[in-house]
Design a protein around this motif. Structure first.
Motif, PDB file in Angstrom:
ATOM      1  N   ALA A  68      35.146  50.200  50.315  1.00 51.05           N
ATOM      2  CA  ALA A  68      34.872  51.080  51.449  1.00 51.05           C
ATOM      3  C   ALA A  68      33.585  50.710  52.175  1.00 51.05           C
ATOM      4  CB  ALA A  68      34.805  52.533  50.973  1.00 51.05           C
ATOM      5  N   GLU A  69      32.716  49.905  51.563  1.00 51.93           N
ATOM      6  CA  GLU A  69      31.469  49.497  52.208  1.00 51.93           C
ATOM      7  C   GLU A  69      31.708  48.502  53.334  1.00 51.93           C
ATOM      8  OE1 GLU A  69      28.757  48.085  49.228  1.00 51.93           O
ATOM      9  OE2 GLU A  69      29.176  49.767  47.883  1.00 51.93           O
ATOM     10  N   GLY A  70      32.889  47.840  53.298  1.00 51.66           N
ATOM     11  CA  GLY A  70      33.213  46.873  54.337  1.00 51.66           C
ATOM     12  C   GLY A  70      32.681  45.486  54.010  1.00 51.66           C
ATOM     13  N   TRP A  71      33.578  44.491  54.056  1.00 54.11           N
ATOM     14  CA  TRP A  71      33.203  43.129  53.665  1.00 54.11           C
ATOM     15  C   TRP A  71      33.884  42.114  54.574  1.00 54.11           C
ATOM     16  CZ3 TRP A  71      29.573  43.015  49.893  1.00 54.11           C
ATOM     17  CH2 TRP A  71      29.426  44.170  49.126  1.00 54.11           C
ATOM     18  N   ASP A  72      33.149  41.058  54.875  1.00 48.15           N
ATOM     19  CA  ASP A  72      33.747  39.947  55.618  1.00 48.15           C
ATOM     20  C   ASP A  72      34.722  39.174  54.737  1.00 48.15           C
ATOM     21  OD1 ASP A  72      32.223  40.172  58.138  1.00 48.15           O
ATOM     22  OD2 ASP A  72      30.506  39.739  56.844  1.00 48.15           O
ATOM     23  N   VAL A  73      34.379  39.086  53.445  1.00 48.87           N
ATOM     24  CA  VAL A  73      35.228  38.383  52.479  1.00 48.87           C
ATOM     25  C   VAL A  73      35.249  39.170  51.177  1.00 48.87           C
ATOM     26  CG1 VAL A  73      35.506  36.320  51.045  1.00 48.87           C
ATOM     27  CG2 VAL A  73      34.783  36.077  53.436  1.00 48.87           C
ATOM     28  N   VAL A  74      36.423  39.318  50.594  1.00 49.89           N
ATOM     29  CA  VAL A  74      36.542  39.804  49.222  1.00 49.89           C
ATOM     30  C   VAL A  74      37.248  38.697  48.435  1.00 49.89           C
ATOM     31  CG1 VAL A  74      37.505  41.524  47.663  1.00 49.89           C
ATOM     32  CG2 VAL A  74      36.638  42.221  49.908  1.00 49.89           C
ATOM     33  N   GLY A  75      36.590  38.218  47.383  1.00 45.41           N
ATOM     34  CA  GLY A  75      37.156  37.145  46.560  1.00 45.41           C
ATOM     35  C   GLY A  75      37.521  37.656  45.190  1.00 45.41           C
ATOM     36  N   PHE A  76      38.546  37.050  44.587  1.00 40.30           N
ATOM     37  CA  PHE A  76      39.050  37.481  43.287  1.00 40.30           C
ATOM     38  C   PHE A  76      39.027  36.308  42.315  1.00 40.30           C
ATOM     39  CE2 PHE A  76      40.961  39.931  46.657  1.00 40.30           C
ATOM     40  CZ  PHE A  76      40.795  41.244  46.239  1.00 40.30           C
ATOM     41  N   SER A  77      38.373  36.497  41.183  1.00 44.42           N
ATOM     42  CA  SER A  77      38.333  35.487  40.121  1.00 44.42           C
ATOM     43  C   SER A  77      39.146  36.023  38.954  1.00 44.42           C
ATOM     44  CB  SER A  77      36.884  35.232  39.688  1.00 44.42           C
ATOM     45  OG  SER A  77      36.837  34.335  38.595  1.00 44.42           O
ATOM     46  N   PHE A  78      40.203  35.288  38.560  1.00 43.65           N
ATOM     47  CA  PHE A  78      41.110  35.860  37.569  1.00 43.65           C
ATOM     48  C   PHE A  78      41.877  34.775  36.808  1.00 43.65           C
ATOM     49  CE2 PHE A  78      43.306  35.331  41.540  1.00 43.65           C
ATOM     50  CZ  PHE A  78      44.616  35.025  41.253  1.00 43.65           C
ATOM     51  N   TYR A  79      42.481  35.227  35.693  1.00 46.15           N
ATOM     52  CA  TYR A  79      43.346  34.380  34.885  1.00 46.15           C
ATOM     53  C   TYR A  79      44.806  34.757  35.128  1.00 46.15           C
ATOM     54  CZ  TYR A  79      39.058  32.986  32.541  1.00 46.15           C
ATOM     55  OH  TYR A  79      37.801  32.495  32.291  1.00 46.15           O
ATOM     56  N   LEU A  80      45.712  33.899  34.690  1.00 47.62           N
ATOM     57  CA  LEU A  80      47.124  34.069  34.998  1.00 47.62           C
ATOM     58  C   LEU A  80      47.656  35.422  34.547  1.00 47.62           C
ATOM     59  CD1 LEU A  80      49.766  32.857  36.049  1.00 47.62           C
ATOM     60  CD2 LEU A  80      50.081  31.787  33.806  1.00 47.62           C
ATOM     61  N   ASN A  81      47.327  35.849  33.330  1.00 47.86           N
ATOM     62  CA  ASN A  81      47.876  37.106  32.815  1.00 47.86           C
ATOM     63  C   ASN A  81      47.277  38.343  33.490  1.00 47.86           C
ATOM     64  OD1 ASN A  81      45.473  36.332  31.209  1.00 47.86           O
ATOM     65  ND2 ASN A  81      45.849  38.251  30.156  1.00 47.86           N
ATOM     66  N   GLU A  82      46.277  38.148  34.361  1.00 48.09           N
ATOM     67  CA  GLU A  82      45.688  39.256  35.115  1.00 48.09           C
ATOM     68  C   GLU A  82      46.261  39.353  36.532  1.00 48.09           C
ATOM     69  OE1 GLU A  82      41.280  38.899  32.955  1.00 48.09           O
ATOM     70  OE2 GLU A  82      41.661  37.890  34.860  1.00 48.09           O
ATOM     71  N   THR A  83      47.259  38.514  36.833  1.00 46.36           N
ATOM     72  CA  THR A  83      47.765  38.402  38.200  1.00 46.36           C
ATOM     73  C   THR A  83      48.299  39.714  38.754  1.00 46.36           C
ATOM     74  OG1 THR A  83      48.309  36.062  37.886  1.00 46.36           O
ATOM     75  CG2 THR A  83      49.475  37.232  39.634  1.00 46.36           C
ATOM     76  N   CYS A  84      49.041  40.469  37.967  1.00 44.94           N
ATOM     77  CA  CYS A  84      49.647  41.712  38.474  1.00 44.94           C
ATOM     78  C   CYS A  84      48.579  42.689  38.950  1.00 44.94           C
ATOM     79  CB  CYS A  84      50.515  42.356  37.400  1.00 44.94           C
ATOM     80  SG  CYS A  84      51.918  41.328  36.880  1.00 44.94           S
ATOM     81  N   GLU A  85      47.511  42.858  38.176  1.00 44.06           N
ATOM     82  CA  GLU A  85      46.433  43.761  38.567  1.00 44.06           C
ATOM     83  C   GLU A  85      45.694  43.236  39.801  1.00 44.06           C
ATOM     84  OE1 GLU A  85      47.702  44.804  34.629  1.00 44.06           O
ATOM     85  OE2 GLU A  85      47.092  42.870  35.455  1.00 44.06           O
ATOM     86  N   ILE A  86      45.518  41.927  39.870  1.00 40.54           N
ATOM     87  CA  ILE A  86      44.838  41.343  41.030  1.00 40.54           C
ATOM     88  C   ILE A  86      45.645  41.588  42.300  1.00 40.54           C
ATOM     89  CG2 ILE A  86      44.238  39.135  42.118  1.00 40.54           C
ATOM     90  CD1 ILE A  86      42.127  40.079  40.175  1.00 40.54           C
ATOM     91  N   LEU A  87      46.965  41.491  42.208  1.00 37.14           N
ATOM     92  CA  LEU A  87      47.791  41.746  43.380  1.00 37.14           C
ATOM     93  C   LEU A  87      47.706  43.205  43.820  1.00 37.14           C
ATOM     94  CD1 LEU A  87      50.939  39.531  42.660  1.00 37.14           C
ATOM     95  CD2 LEU A  87      48.941  39.022  44.093  1.00 37.14           C
ATOM     96  N   GLU A  88      47.505  44.119  42.867  1.00 38.16           N
ATOM     97  CA  GLU A  88      47.255  45.519  43.230  1.00 38.16           C
ATOM     98  C   GLU A  88      45.941  45.634  44.010  1.00 38.16           C
ATOM     99  OE1 GLU A  88      47.486  48.491  40.104  1.00 38.16           O
ATOM    100  OE2 GLU A  88      48.709  47.112  38.906  1.00 38.16           O
ATOM    101  N   MET A  89      44.935  44.889  43.556  1.00 39.01           N
ATOM    102  CA  MET A  89      43.627  44.915  44.215  1.00 39.01           C
ATOM    103  C   MET A  89      43.717  44.302  45.616  1.00 39.01           C
ATOM    104  SD  MET A  89      41.340  43.826  40.879  1.00 39.01           S
ATOM    105  CE  MET A  89      39.691  44.172  41.527  1.00 39.01           C
ATOM    106  N   VAL A  90      44.523  43.262  45.745  1.00 39.21           N
ATOM    107  CA  VAL A  90      44.741  42.637  47.052  1.00 39.21           C
ATOM    108  C   VAL A  90      45.394  43.630  48.007  1.00 39.21           C
ATOM    109  CG1 VAL A  90      46.113  40.884  48.262  1.00 39.21           C
ATOM    110  CG2 VAL A  90      44.810  40.261  46.208  1.00 39.21           C
ATOM    111  N   GLU A  91      46.410  44.329  47.517  1.00 37.33           N
ATOM    112  CA  GLU A  91      47.113  45.312  48.343  1.00 37.33           C
ATOM    113  C   GLU A  91      46.170  46.416  48.796  1.00 37.33           C
ATOM    114  OE1 GLU A  91      50.969  48.337  48.033  1.00 37.33           O
ATOM    115  OE2 GLU A  91      50.656  46.780  46.511  1.00 37.33           O
ATOM    116  N   ALA A  92      45.302  46.864  47.874  1.00 37.14           N
ATOM    117  CA  ALA A  92      44.336  47.907  48.219  1.00 37.14           C
ATOM    118  C   ALA A  92      43.348  47.411  49.267  1.00 37.14           C
ATOM    119  CB  ALA A  92      43.595  48.372  46.965  1.00 37.14           C
TER     120      ALA A  92
END
Length: 462
Positions: A68-92
């Motif tokens: 909610a603070e607002g960002w020019d870029v949001v980056g995600f560092s993750f492993y393969l088995n964390e992909t489903c949660e990361i995609l939730e974060m991407v959607e949000a």
């Protein structure tokens, strides 16, 4: 004004951190605990590009608050088995309207099936690729190593030791076909010695005398590794490393001799515990034909000889092992695991053979047997995700559970504890035992979750 950039790991609503040893042990009585409390990759980025903000294992609500603070870029560092949660974060992030570009990095970003969810994909260590976004350039020989401080504990929350993590070389050129590193970074890059000395000095100033070298292949650059060992000896550090058996076998006697050498001023044996304490080895399998098949480029007898040499000197041993090769059966694995347990390693990581995207193993198993699993959670090395010809998925998981109980029984932590104390007395007498005891008090009074995480001071940066 510099761009606003937020890099985050996967969210984690469970207050308990991931426990590496717990995931590789099935003991209900007593075991050691090694919690993952920080992201090494994000801390390297923050150390070298201080303008970025990082989030390490936030809850989903905390993540949304930062969005909610607002960002020019949001980056995600993750492993393969964390992909489903990361995609939730991407959607949000997309739904919030508060994020400009979305970037992905770390090994999870190597998965072709999800790369279209991001605006930019980073392969390999990203300091050099991210720096131009802030008008700077970072070469591999300029990378600064951040302090990375963790602890060993029991499940009862009592911390047993505090240690600093160190990467002396990043990347690996061996090319084992089950490993994603050849795609991630196939040319090992030494971390500058002056940067390593700076972080070793930082550890020493904070009374952290134990260093774990987490290189995938310590000794890939022999000259660099020798100079690192000299630095650790100069600062009186206890240290261990992850390395190939052929390299270790040649160096163990030399490192043990360094550990036991008398004080040059008095001629007496050391009054403190220091020097080489043990190693982690990729055993992978006890059958030579299987090592050859995965392009391991080591001999089984060479690996076993190295384990025996470590134990001869009372040093720590960690072994990585793989089950679920195509010709494995329930009966053959029972014999293999019995042989593995007979090695009496301090920690044994057992994984089910798991194909990972953009590896030779993925291509071979998919072509010959088929990869059936579509749930990325199952690609955690603890589940069977392809059509094994002899063992169904549920039975493979049962075999894994039995195997972990077999190699990590009730005596394992007691045996390890005895070895540590006996070794301390062997090399430094009563003073050595007092020093090991002091690790417990240091670990339990150290603030592992400070308001501002530890980084080198700005004037120390290039």
């Amino acid at each position: 004004m510099p761009p606003k950039v937020l890099f985050t790991t996967v969210y984690k609503n469970d207050p308990e951190p991931y426990d590496y040893i717990g995931s590789n042990a099935r003991s209900k009585w007593f075991r050691f605990s090694w919690p993952r409390i920080q992201s090494f990759g994000l801390r390297f980025l923050k150390q070298n590009i201080p303008e970025i903000e990082i989030l390490e294992y936030p809850t989903f609500e905390d993540y949304k608050k930062r969005l909610a603070e607002g960002w020019d870029v949001v980056g995600f560092s993750f492993y393969l088995n964390e992909t489903c949660e990361i995609l939730e974060m991407v959607e949000a992030a997309r739904a919030s309207g508060k994020a400009g570009e979305l970037w992905a990095g770390n090994y999870g970003a190597l998965t072709p099936q999800i790369q279209d969810k991001f605006d930019r994909i980073f392969e390999g260590y990203a300091e050099g690729a991210v720096a131009p976004y802030f008008g700077r350039k970072i070469e591999q020989n300029q990378v600064l190593h951040p302090p990375l401080i963790e602890y060993l504990a029991t499940p009862f929350k009592k911390k047993l030791n505090i240690y600093g993590i160190m990467f002396t070389t990043r990347g690996c050129g061996v090319g084992c076909k089950f490993c994603q590193t050849p795609k991630f970074c196939n040319r090992p890059h030494p971390v500058p010695l002056e940067s390593l000395e700076r972080v070793i000095s930082y550890y020493k100033e904070h009374e952290i005398n134990v260093v774990l070298i987490e290189d995938e292949n310590f000794g890939a650059n022999r000259r660099h590794a020798d100079r690192v060992v000299d630095l650790l000896d100069e600062y009186g550090m206890v240290w261990g490393c992850m390395a190939r058996a052929d390299y270790l076998r040649k160096k163990i006697p030399e490192w043990v001799e360094m550990r036991a050498k008398p004080d040059p001023a008095t001629g007496r044996k050391p009054r403190m515990v220091k020097g080489f304490a043990g190693a982690a080895i990729g055993i992978e399998n006890l059958h030579q034909e299987k090592l050859d098949d995965i392009n391991k480029k080591e001999g089984t007898e060479d690996v076993l000889e190295t384990v025996r040499l470590l134990q001869k000197y009372g040093l720590g041993t960690v072994g990585y092992y793989m089950i679920g090769f195509p010709d494995d059966t329930k009966e053959s694995l029972r014999k293999d695991i019995a042989d593995l347990a007979s090695l009496k390693l301090d920690i044994t990581q057992i994984c089910i053979m798991t194909p990972l995207p953009q590896t030779k193993l993925w291509d071979e198993l998919d072509e010959q047997f088929g990869i059936f699993e579509e749930d990325w959670h199952k690609f955690d090395m603890k589940h069977l995700v392809w059509n094994h010809p002899n063992i169904p998925p549920k039975e493979m998981e049962e075999i894994l559970s039995w195997s972990l109980k077999r190699v990590y029984n009730r005596l394992t932590p007691l045996r390890t504890s005895y070895r540590v104390w006996a070794n301390a007395y062997r090399y430094a007498g009563i003073d050595g035992m007092k020093e090991v005891a002091s690790y417990v008090s240091r670990a339990n009074r150290f603030d592992f979750h400070p308001e501002k995480p530890w980084f080198l001071e700005p004037e120390a940066r290039r």
